[in-house]
Scaffold this motif. Structure first.
Motif, PDB file in Angstrom:
ATOM      1  N   THR A  14       0.849  -1.180   0.000  1.00 44.71           N
ATOM      2  CA  THR A  14       0.000   0.000   0.000  1.00 44.71           C
ATOM      3  C   THR A  14       0.892   1.240   0.000  1.00 44.71           C
ATOM      4  O   THR A  14       2.122   1.137  -0.131  1.00 44.71           O
ATOM      5  N   LEU A  15       0.295   2.416   0.165  1.00 44.30           N
ATOM      6  CA  LEU A  15       1.031   3.677   0.153  1.00 44.30           C
ATOM      7  C   LEU A  15       0.785   4.442   1.448  1.00 44.30           C
ATOM      8  O   LEU A  15      -0.302   4.359   2.033  1.00 44.30           O
ATOM      9  N   PHE A  16       1.806   5.194   1.880  1.00 46.00           N
ATOM     10  CA  PHE A  16       1.702   6.055   3.049  1.00 46.00           C
ATOM     11  C   PHE A  16       2.115   7.473   2.665  1.00 46.00           C
ATOM     12  O   PHE A  16       2.989   7.675   1.817  1.00 46.00           O
ATOM     13  N   LYS A  17       1.495   8.438   3.331  1.00 42.39           N
ATOM     14  CA  LYS A  17       1.832   9.841   3.138  1.00 42.39           C
ATOM     15  C   LYS A  17       2.502  10.379   4.392  1.00 42.39           C
ATOM     16  O   LYS A  17       2.026  10.138   5.514  1.00 42.39           O
ATOM     17  N   ASP A  29       7.200  13.774  -3.012  1.00 37.35           N
ATOM     18  CA  ASP A  29       6.012  14.397  -2.425  1.00 37.35           C
ATOM     19  C   ASP A  29       5.558  13.712  -1.138  1.00 37.35           C
ATOM     20  O   ASP A  29       4.356  13.640  -0.838  1.00 37.35           O
ATOM     21  N   GLY A  30       6.516  13.207  -0.373  1.00 31.19           N
ATOM     22  CA  GLY A  30       6.193  12.619   0.924  1.00 31.19           C
ATOM     23  C   GLY A  30       5.508  11.269   0.875  1.00 31.19           C
ATOM     24  O   GLY A  30       4.979  10.807   1.890  1.00 31.19           O
ATOM     25  N   ILE A  31       5.522  10.602  -0.269  1.00 27.19           N
ATOM     26  CA  ILE A  31       4.866   9.306  -0.420  1.00 27.19           C
ATOM     27  C   ILE A  31       5.879   8.189  -0.183  1.00 27.19           C
ATOM     28  O   ILE A  31       7.034   8.283  -0.603  1.00 27.19           O
ATOM     29  N   VAL A  32       5.440   7.121   0.477  1.00 21.38           N
ATOM     30  CA  VAL A  32       6.254   5.918   0.666  1.00 21.38           C
ATOM     31  C   VAL A  32       5.463   4.717   0.171  1.00 21.38           C
ATOM     32  O   VAL A  32       4.294   4.538   0.525  1.00 21.38           O
ATOM     33  N   SER A  33       6.105   3.910  -0.655  1.00 22.39           N
ATOM     34  CA  SER A  33       5.551   2.611  -1.029  1.00 22.39           C
ATOM     35  C   SER A  33       6.014   1.601   0.005  1.00 22.39           C
ATOM     36  O   SER A  33       7.224   1.451   0.257  1.00 22.39           O
ATOM     37  N   SER A  34       5.061   0.913   0.622  1.00 18.73           N
ATOM     38  CA  SER A  34       5.374  -0.028   1.695  1.00 18.73           C
ATOM     39  C   SER A  34       4.721  -1.367   1.371  1.00 18.73           C
ATOM     40  O   SER A  34       3.527  -1.416   1.044  1.00 18.73           O
ATOM     41  N   GLU A  40      -7.275 -16.656  11.912  1.00 21.26           N
ATOM     42  CA  GLU A  40      -7.047 -15.216  12.078  1.00 21.26           C
ATOM     43  C   GLU A  40      -7.563 -14.456  10.863  1.00 21.26           C
ATOM     44  O   GLU A  40      -7.981 -15.035   9.866  1.00 21.26           O
ATOM     45  N   THR A  41      -7.494 -13.149  10.940  1.00 20.12           N
ATOM     46  CA  THR A  41      -8.051 -12.283   9.911  1.00 20.12           C
ATOM     47  C   THR A  41      -7.410 -12.517   8.552  1.00 20.12           C
ATOM     48  O   THR A  41      -6.230 -12.853   8.443  1.00 20.12           O
ATOM     49  N   ARG A  42      -8.198 -12.323   7.505  1.00 19.07           N
ATOM     50  CA  ARG A  42      -7.697 -12.338   6.141  1.00 19.07           C
ATOM     51  C   ARG A  42      -7.824 -10.952   5.500  1.00 19.07           C
ATOM     52  O   ARG A  42      -7.570 -10.791   4.310  1.00 19.07           O
ATOM     53  N   ASP A  43      -8.224  -9.971   6.319  1.00 20.48           N
ATOM     54  CA  ASP A  43      -8.354  -8.606   5.827  1.00 20.48           C
ATOM     55  C   ASP A  43      -6.961  -7.998   5.665  1.00 20.48           C
ATOM     56  O   ASP A  43      -6.187  -7.967   6.633  1.00 20.48           O
ATOM     57  N   PRO A  44      -6.585  -7.521   4.462  1.00 12.42           N
ATOM     58  CA  PRO A  44      -5.209  -7.039   4.258  1.00 12.42           C
ATOM     59  C   PRO A  44      -4.835  -5.867   5.151  1.00 12.42           C
ATOM     60  O   PRO A  44      -3.688  -5.772   5.604  1.00 12.42           O
ATOM     61  N   ALA A  45      -5.772  -4.973   5.451  1.00 15.01           N
ATOM     62  CA  ALA A  45      -5.460  -3.837   6.321  1.00 15.01           C
ATOM     63  C   ALA A  45      -5.146  -4.311   7.737  1.00 15.01           C
ATOM     64  O   ALA A  45      -4.222  -3.803   8.387  1.00 15.01           O
ATOM     65  N   GLY A  56       3.220   8.373   9.541  1.00 15.54           N
ATOM     66  CA  GLY A  56       2.551   8.571   8.268  1.00 15.54           C
ATOM     67  C   GLY A  56       1.096   8.144   8.312  1.00 15.54           C
ATOM     68  O   GLY A  56       0.608   7.593   9.300  1.00 15.54           O
ATOM     69  N   GLU A  57       0.395   8.399   7.208  1.00 16.59           N
ATOM     70  CA  GLU A  57      -1.009   8.031   7.089  1.00 16.59           C
ATOM     71  C   GLU A  57      -1.192   7.170   5.842  1.00 16.59           C
ATOM     72  O   GLU A  57      -0.847   7.586   4.726  1.00 16.59           O
ATOM     73  N   GLN A  58      -1.722   5.972   6.035  1.00 10.04           N
ATOM     74  CA  GLN A  58      -1.992   5.087   4.906  1.00 10.04           C
ATOM     75  C   GLN A  58      -3.115   5.673   4.053  1.00 10.04           C
ATOM     76  O   GLN A  58      -4.075   6.248   4.569  1.00 10.04           O
ATOM     77  N   PHE A  59      -2.985   5.550   2.725  1.00 10.82           N
ATOM     78  CA  PHE A  59      -4.068   5.996   1.850  1.00 10.82           C
ATOM     79  C   PHE A  59      -4.155   5.059   0.647  1.00 10.82           C
ATOM     80  O   PHE A  59      -3.213   4.341   0.317  1.00 10.82           O
ATOM     81  N   GLY A  60      -5.296   5.097   0.007  1.00 13.86           N
ATOM     82  CA  GLY A  60      -5.492   4.229  -1.150  1.00 13.86           C
ATOM     83  C   GLY A  60      -5.793   2.807  -0.735  1.00 13.86           C
ATOM     84  O   GLY A  60      -6.097   2.513   0.429  1.00 13.86           O
ATOM     85  N   GLU A  61      -5.686   1.897  -1.686  1.00 13.61           N
ATOM     86  CA  GLU A  61      -6.051   0.517  -1.427  1.00 13.61           C
ATOM     87  C   GLU A  61      -4.854  -0.320  -0.995  1.00 13.61           C
ATOM     88  O   GLU A  61      -3.703   0.121  -1.040  1.00 13.61           O
ATOM     89  N   TYR A  62      -5.150  -1.531  -0.572  1.00 15.56           N
ATOM     90  CA  TYR A  62      -4.135  -2.552  -0.326  1.00 15.56           C
ATOM     91  C   TYR A  62      -4.163  -3.513  -1.510  1.00 15.56           C
ATOM     92  O   TYR A  62      -5.207  -4.086  -1.828  1.00 15.56           O
ATOM     93  N   TRP A  63      -3.017  -3.682  -2.142  1.00 14.18           N
ATOM     94  CA  TRP A  63      -2.920  -4.600  -3.270  1.00 14.18           C
ATOM     95  C   TRP A  63      -2.328  -5.928  -2.809  1.00 14.18           C
ATOM     96  O   TRP A  63      -1.523  -5.971  -1.861  1.00 14.18           O
ATOM     97  N   ILE A  64      -2.693  -7.000  -3.471  1.00 17.39           N
ATOM     98  CA  ILE A  64      -2.221  -8.335  -3.113  1.00 17.39           C
ATOM     99  C   ILE A  64      -1.780  -9.062  -4.382  1.00 17.39           C
ATOM    100  O   ILE A  64      -2.463  -9.008  -5.412  1.00 17.39           O
ATOM    101  N   ALA A  65      -0.642  -9.728  -4.317  1.00 16.43           N
ATOM    102  CA  ALA A  65      -0.182 -10.596  -5.399  1.00 16.43           C
ATOM    103  C   ALA A  65       0.419 -11.842  -4.771  1.00 16.43           C
ATOM    104  O   ALA A  65       1.014 -11.780  -3.692  1.00 16.43           O
ATOM    105  N   GLY A  66       0.263 -12.955  -5.456  1.00 16.42           N
ATOM    106  CA  GLY A  66       0.759 -14.199  -4.873  1.00 16.42           C
ATOM    107  C   GLY A  66       1.426 -15.110  -5.881  1.00 16.42           C
ATOM    108  O   GLY A  66       1.110 -15.078  -7.076  1.00 16.42           O
ATOM    109  N   GLU A  67       2.363 -15.906  -5.394  1.00 19.98           N
ATOM    110  CA  GLU A  67       3.030 -16.951  -6.170  1.00 19.98           C
ATOM    111  C   GLU A  67       3.471 -16.400  -7.528  1.00 19.98           C
ATOM    112  O   GLU A  67       3.134 -16.929  -8.582  1.00 19.98           O
TER     113      GLU A  67
END
Length: 418
Positions: free
Chosen positions: A189-192, A223-228, A242-247, A267-278
């Protein structure tokens, strides 16, 4: 009858590199891109040796003019927050390439696509390749569609599949072979306005460890953005009961690394959480008659050392050179791409070994360098993407004393055709 000398499917770094360099050689090139740029894409951190591909494309000087975040090093953070001595590229490599960049891919990829247009490539966005046209087993072109219009057909002696992880030809022909050990899941996701390290380390890529062999990436952008992002085994991230919610998973894992917690807490998380696997794979073959696979459409290794864009650009160069030679000879059979496959697989295998070492619980870079301080320059060469000019035999031997390294994969050469 051919409409073009070459058809390139996909407008990412592999596709635009191949198309641009072929057009510069005087070939008629059509590039089909299913999206309308700009569009979001992960993979923001460039290895230093990307510079040479960008220089060949004529855009290296524009990178600083645009104002991308400069990246001077890679550093590693333990779970309790201790930082390794950064691998400063300039300490090893006295060249402008020693300062590389963290890029927003939507902007970076659009720049490369516009550059292809300016060099004479015919670019059609919002145009998806649907299937491959064949004469027997030879690929002779593509059936495609723009928006909701009727499908159309275009033909060329050679088609370059640069469709990224969509890997159109792989998927349609069952060529994908997953790496036997690299079965990871990624959530990002992204953080500001997250915390940044001072001075030279402001733009450093940080790899922060998690328990059980997982890790965070921390990539500072403009612009103060971090990809995490988090990369780990599926069973680690998706625990039974346990939870399967990405957030919620993300919030849980931030607590498991003190450096990440310290930096993201501001920072403050913004936008969506993306998921990729295998996502670690290589195609059974790199080519068949009339078709060549390039970039992620051929193989993707692992995100840990930011090799994705580097290998896309590098393979794009290699594909353009091999395709130009094939067109000059009037022979685009699979066999003429044997050296392309051999060289590209060789580069990937060298990087694959260091990825395996990274995930080995017995391995650490500190342990390696303490035992073999003379090998730090070669380790840095590998981390910056200098995979052509260095003999890594002694480095890999030293790594094998600590970690279990993989045998080379036997697939990836051109398909045997009649």
């Amino acid at each position: 009858m051919s409409d073009y000398d070459a058809i390139v499917i996909g407008g990412g770094p592999a596709g635009t590199t191949s198309a641009t360099l072929l057009a510069e050689k005087g070939h008629r090139v059509l590039l089909l891109e299913k999206a309308k740029f700009p569009r979001y894409h992960v993979g923001e951190s460039l290895m230093p040796f990307c510079y040479f591909s960008l220089e060949r494309l004529g855009v290296a000087e524009r990178m600083d003019e645009i104002g991308y975040q400069q990246k001077k090093s890679v550093q590693f953070a333990t779970t309790d927050g201790r930082i390794s001595a950064p691998f400063y590229f300039f300490q090893h490599f006295d060249h402008p390439a020693a300062t590389t960049w963290q890029v927003e891919r939507e902007h970076f990829d659009l720049m490369l696509l516009d550059n292809a247009r300016s060099k004479g490539v015919e670019v059609r966005e919002n145009t998806a390749a649907l299937d491959f046209l064949k004469d027997g087993e030879r690929v002779i072109g593509v059936r495609a569609r723009t928006h909701d219009e009727d499908p159309f057909e275009v033909r060329a002696p050679i088609t370059l599949d640069c469709t990224g992880r969509d890997a159109l030809f792989q998927r349609k022909h069952g060529w994908r072979k997953r790496d036997p050990m690299l079965n990871k899941i990624s959530i990002w996701t992204l953080f500001k306005d997250a915390k940044r390290d001072p001075g030279l380390d402001e733009g450093a890529t940080t790899i922060a460890y998690l328990p059980g062999g997982g890790w965070f990436w921390n990539i500072p952008l403009r612009d103060g953005i971090v990809s995490s992002g988090i990369v780990a085994e599926r069973d680690y991230l998706y625990r039974k009961g346990e939870t399967r919610d990405p957030a919620e998973i993300y919030a849980r894992e931030i607590e498991n690394n003190a450096w990440v917690k310290d930096h993201l807490s501001q920072g403050e998380q913004f936008g969506e959480y993306w998921i990729a696997g295998e996502y670690s794979y290589r195609a059974e073959h790199c080519a068949t008659d009339g078709l060549l696979l390039v970039g992620d459409a051929f193989a993707f290794l692992d995100p840990v050392f930011s090799s994705g864009v580097f290998l896309a650009l590098k393979s794009g160069e290699m594909a353009a050179d091999a395709t130009h030679a094939a067109l000059e000879k009037g022979n685009t059979s699979a066999s003429v791409f044997a050296k392309y496959g051999e060289d590209l697989c060789g580069h990937i295998e060298t990087m694959r070994k260091i990825v395996y070492a990274f995930y080995d619980p017995e391995f650490s870079f500190g342990k390696l360098i303490r035992a073999h301080p003379n090998l730090r320059p070669k380790l840095t060469d590998l981390l910056i993407g200098n995979v052509e000019d260095v003999d890594f035999t002694d480095l890999l031997k030293a790594m094998s004393e600590i970690a279990e390294l993989p045998e080379p994969l036997t697939h990836g050469q051109p398909a045997a055709t009649v």
